[in-house]
Design a protein around this motif. Structure first.
Motif, PDB file in Angstrom:
ATOM      1  N   LYS A 196       0.822  -1.218   0.000  1.00 17.67           N
ATOM      2  CA  LYS A 196       0.000   0.000   0.000  1.00 17.67           C
ATOM      3  C   LYS A 196       0.852   1.262   0.000  1.00 17.67           C
ATOM      4  N   LYS A 197       2.072   1.153   0.542  1.00 17.03           N
ATOM      5  CA  LYS A 197       2.950   2.324   0.658  1.00 17.03           C
ATOM      6  C   LYS A 197       3.687   2.628  -0.640  1.00 17.03           C
ATOM      7  N   GLU A 198       3.909   1.607  -1.481  1.00 20.21           N
ATOM      8  CA  GLU A 198       4.675   1.776  -2.704  1.00 20.21           C
ATOM      9  C   GLU A 198       4.021   2.787  -3.649  1.00 20.21           C
ATOM     10  N   GLY A 199       4.838   3.708  -4.143  1.00 17.15           N
ATOM     11  CA  GLY A 199       4.371   4.687  -5.116  1.00 17.15           C
ATOM     12  C   GLY A 199       3.598   5.844  -4.536  1.00 17.15           C
ATOM     13  N   VAL A 200       3.432   5.894  -3.206  1.00 20.72           N
ATOM     14  CA  VAL A 200       2.686   6.986  -2.570  1.00 20.72           C
ATOM     15  C   VAL A 200       3.661   8.058  -2.110  1.00 20.72           C
ATOM     16  N   LYS A 201       3.508   9.260  -2.624  1.00 21.42           N
ATOM     17  CA  LYS A 201       4.377  10.362  -2.229  1.00 21.42           C
ATOM     18  C   LYS A 201       3.932  10.943  -0.889  1.00 21.42           C
ATOM     19  N   PHE A 221       4.033   9.820   2.088  1.00 21.09           N
ATOM     20  CA  PHE A 221       3.220   8.844   2.826  1.00 21.09           C
ATOM     21  C   PHE A 221       3.190   9.199   4.310  1.00 21.09           C
ATOM     22  N   VAL A 222       1.991   9.206   4.894  1.00 25.49           N
ATOM     23  CA  VAL A 222       1.811   9.505   6.320  1.00 25.49           C
ATOM     24  C   VAL A 222       1.341   8.232   7.025  1.00 25.49           C
ATOM     25  N   PRO A 223       2.141   7.678   7.917  1.00 29.01           N
ATOM     26  CA  PRO A 223       1.737   6.449   8.622  1.00 29.01           C
ATOM     27  C   PRO A 223       0.580   6.719   9.574  1.00 29.01           C
ATOM     28  N   LYS A 224      -0.424   5.824   9.538  1.00 30.01           N
ATOM     29  CA  LYS A 224      -1.601   6.013  10.377  1.00 30.01           C
ATOM     30  C   LYS A 224      -1.794   4.915  11.411  1.00 30.01           C
ATOM     31  N   ASP A 225      -1.065   3.821  11.276  1.00 32.65           N
ATOM     32  CA  ASP A 225      -1.154   2.763  12.285  1.00 32.65           C
ATOM     33  C   ASP A 225       0.247   2.427  12.782  1.00 32.65           C
ATOM     34  N   ILE A 226       0.310   1.629  13.838  1.00 34.39           N
ATOM     35  CA  ILE A 226       1.588   1.352  14.491  1.00 34.39           C
ATOM     36  C   ILE A 226       2.547   0.586  13.583  1.00 34.39           C
ATOM     37  N   VAL A 227       2.025  -0.352  12.778  1.00 38.38           N
ATOM     38  CA  VAL A 227       2.894  -1.102  11.872  1.00 38.38           C
ATOM     39  C   VAL A 227       3.584  -0.163  10.888  1.00 38.38           C
ATOM     40  N   ASN A 228       2.828   0.775  10.312  1.00 39.89           N
ATOM     41  CA  ASN A 228       3.422   1.720   9.374  1.00 39.89           C
ATOM     42  C   ASN A 228       4.471   2.604  10.033  1.00 39.89           C
ATOM     43  N   VAL A 229       4.204   3.016  11.267  1.00 39.66           N
ATOM     44  CA  VAL A 229       5.174   3.844  11.996  1.00 39.66           C
ATOM     45  C   VAL A 229       6.475   3.078  12.193  1.00 39.66           C
ATOM     46  N   LEU A 230       6.363   1.809  12.607  1.00 46.63           N
ATOM     47  CA  LEU A 230       7.557   1.001  12.865  1.00 46.63           C
ATOM     48  C   LEU A 230       8.311   0.695  11.573  1.00 46.63           C
ATOM     49  N   LEU A 231       7.586   0.408  10.483  1.00 43.64           N
ATOM     50  CA  LEU A 231       8.249   0.155   9.202  1.00 43.64           C
ATOM     51  C   LEU A 231       8.980   1.402   8.713  1.00 43.64           C
ATOM     52  N   GLN A 232       8.403   2.558   8.964  1.00 48.45           N
ATOM     53  CA  GLN A 232       9.066   3.810   8.587  1.00 48.45           C
ATOM     54  C   GLN A 232      10.338   4.027   9.411  1.00 48.45           C
ATOM     55  N   LEU A 233      10.266   3.702  10.709  1.00 47.18           N
ATOM     56  CA  LEU A 233      11.446   3.825  11.558  1.00 47.18           C
ATOM     57  C   LEU A 233      12.548   2.851  11.129  1.00 47.18           C
ATOM     58  N   ALA A 234      12.146   1.679  10.629  1.00 46.50           N
ATOM     59  CA  ALA A 234      13.132   0.701  10.160  1.00 46.50           C
ATOM     60  C   ALA A 234      13.914   1.229   8.964  1.00 46.50           C
ATOM     61  N   ASP A 235      13.298   2.130   8.185  1.00 44.82           N
ATOM     62  CA  ASP A 235      13.963   2.713   7.013  1.00 44.82           C
ATOM     63  C   ASP A 235      14.675   4.023   7.342  1.00 44.82           C
ATOM     64  N   ASP A 236      14.560   4.465   8.588  1.00 45.17           N
ATOM     65  CA  ASP A 236      15.163   5.738   8.997  1.00 45.17           C
ATOM     66  C   ASP A 236      16.650   5.543   9.306  1.00 45.17           C
ATOM     67  N   PRO A 237      17.544   6.193   8.564  1.00 46.88           N
ATOM     68  CA  PRO A 237      18.983   6.014   8.814  1.00 46.88           C
ATOM     69  C   PRO A 237      19.479   6.759  10.050  1.00 46.88           C
ATOM     70  N   ASN A 238      18.615   7.586  10.643  1.00 46.94           N
ATOM     71  CA  ASN A 238      19.054   8.428  11.758  1.00 46.94           C
ATOM     72  C   ASN A 238      18.792   7.818  13.136  1.00 46.94           C
ATOM     73  N   VAL A 239      18.132   6.661  13.196  1.00 47.10           N
ATOM     74  CA  VAL A 239      17.898   6.040  14.498  1.00 47.10           C
ATOM     75  C   VAL A 239      19.222   5.520  15.047  1.00 47.10           C
ATOM     76  N   ASP A 240      19.362   5.536  16.365  1.00 45.84           N
ATOM     77  CA  ASP A 240      20.619   5.135  16.993  1.00 45.84           C
ATOM     78  C   ASP A 240      20.963   3.682  16.706  1.00 45.84           C
ATOM     79  N   ILE A 241      19.961   2.813  16.800  1.00 47.99           N
ATOM     80  CA  ILE A 241      20.157   1.384  16.549  1.00 47.99           C
ATOM     81  C   ILE A 241      19.185   0.956  15.454  1.00 47.99           C
ATOM     82  N   LYS A 242      19.729   0.410  14.365  1.00 54.76           N
ATOM     83  CA  LYS A 242      18.915   0.005  13.228  1.00 54.76           C
ATOM     84  C   LYS A 242      17.882  -1.039  13.638  1.00 54.76           C
TER      85      LYS A 242
END
Length: 346
Positions: free
Chosen positions: A239-244, A246-267
């Motif tokens: 559902k996230k692919e191709g969406v410019k 993208f605003v996460p609305k549930d906890i799974v989306n928030v966590l998946l976004q954090l997994a792609d964030d290079p700025n978190v202390d621990i990947k």
């Protein structure tokens, strides 16, 4: 392992003696430990299997462990439940104190359960509560069991907040990946196995035998969780692919976004995300367990019918302003639900 620290000058740690004291605990550990404390004092050392255990039984000693020396005792001992049910000790319950645990706590506080995000879930709580009351009204005049209805209420709210939709369904018009009964059985097993007394945890040289069969059940359960969560992740990523923007609305989306964030202390890996999600499932089942106790007590004392159920609901404040029947037991979930129980039973 041996730890030495000064709790208080002149304090003596009592020891009942013996090769192992696990036989002294009995079937009611809190009561047994209380009786031992009356004999041996507010702090004593026991030996459970192969491991020494220090028991504090007074407010003064509890303060020493939980406040003065909290960093020393912040981590839980390694266990089969932590290894097999929380993806090798990667949820906040089982993770050892350190950078990963602090990051996980920060994610819960600032990303998953901050005030703005909780407010954004308000409409879900309102919709599900109205659906819950509607289901009760359709049973007017008939005896009902609140237990199942409370389970569905809690499950639906948690599912929509965590996964973005209700994956477990009993609708005859759709084919869900998992039925409500299967999901309930899975959560019941998770709740049970997280609290069992596993002999291998205390006698490591017997661990490979799995005498009680708990490790086998843990491995089977986590395999089922993996299949379910992999399906959830695939749907969310599709559902996230191709969406410019993208605003996460549930906890799974928030966590998946954090997994792609290079700025978190621990990947964050997918196993880390699964462990965080599973933590929410454990809290949900704890809530359901308490709700079931309330339902069972009412049924044993006076029977549950539709009128009694409505009296209990009416005793709560308006749901739009927030109510929860479990605030006293699970403040973590209460922060998600933002509602409190206020009942007057006679």
């Amino acid at each position: 392992m041996y730890m030495q620290f000064n709790i208080k000058d002149g304090l003596r740690i009592s020891n009942p003696g013996g090769q192992s004291n696990i036989n002294l605990v009995g079937s009611h550990p809190p009561q047994s430990l209380h009786n031992l404390a009356k004999k041996y004092g507010p702090i004593m050392q026991l030996k459970f299997g192969s491991f020494p255990v220090v028991v504090a039984s007074s407010a003064e000693m509890a303060k020493e462990f939980l406040k003065t020396h909290d960093h020393v005792f912040a981590s839980r001992p390694k266990s089969a439940a932590g290894k097999y049910l929380s993806y090798n000790h990667h949820n906040i319950t089982w993770a050892p104190y350190g950078p990963y645990w602090r990051q996980g706590r920060k994610i819960y506080a600032s990303e998953l359960f901050n005030s703005k995000r909780l407010d954004s879930y308000q409409y879900i709580r309102v919709e599900e509560m109205r659906a819950f009351l509607s289901r009760l009204c359709t049973l007017s005049g008939k005896p009902i069991m609140l237990k199942g209805h409370l389970f569905h209420l809690s499950l639906n709210i948690i599912s929509r907040i965590v996964f973005g939709k209700k994956y477990a369904s009993e609708s005859k018009y759709e084919t869900p990946i998992i039925t409500v009964k299967e999901f309930q059985e899975m959560l019941d097993e998770l709740f049970f196995l997280n609290g069992v007394f596993n002999i291998g945890d205390w006698l490591p040289w017997l661990d490979f035998l799995d005498l009680q069969g708990y490790v086998k059940r843990m491995k089977a359960l986590i395999k089922t969780f993996d299949q379910f969560l992999d399906h959830v992740f695939d749907e969310h990523k599709a559902k996230k692919e191709g969406v410019k923007d993208f605003v996460p609305k549930d906890i799974v989306n928030v966590l998946l976004q954090l997994a792609d964030d290079p700025n978190v202390d621990i990947k964050l890996t997918y196993d880390n995300i699964k462990a965080f999600i599973q933590q929410n499932a454990s809290l949900h089942q704890g809530e359901v367990h308490f709700a079931n106790q309330i339902s069972s007590q009412l049924q044993d004392n006076q029977g549950i019918d539709q009128a009694a159920a409505m009296i209990m609901i009416e005793a709560m404040p308006h749901y739009d302003q927030g109510v929860s029947y479990l605030t006293v037991l699970l403040p973590a979930l209460a922060s998600v639900y933002k509602y409190r129980i206020r009942t007057c039973m006679h």
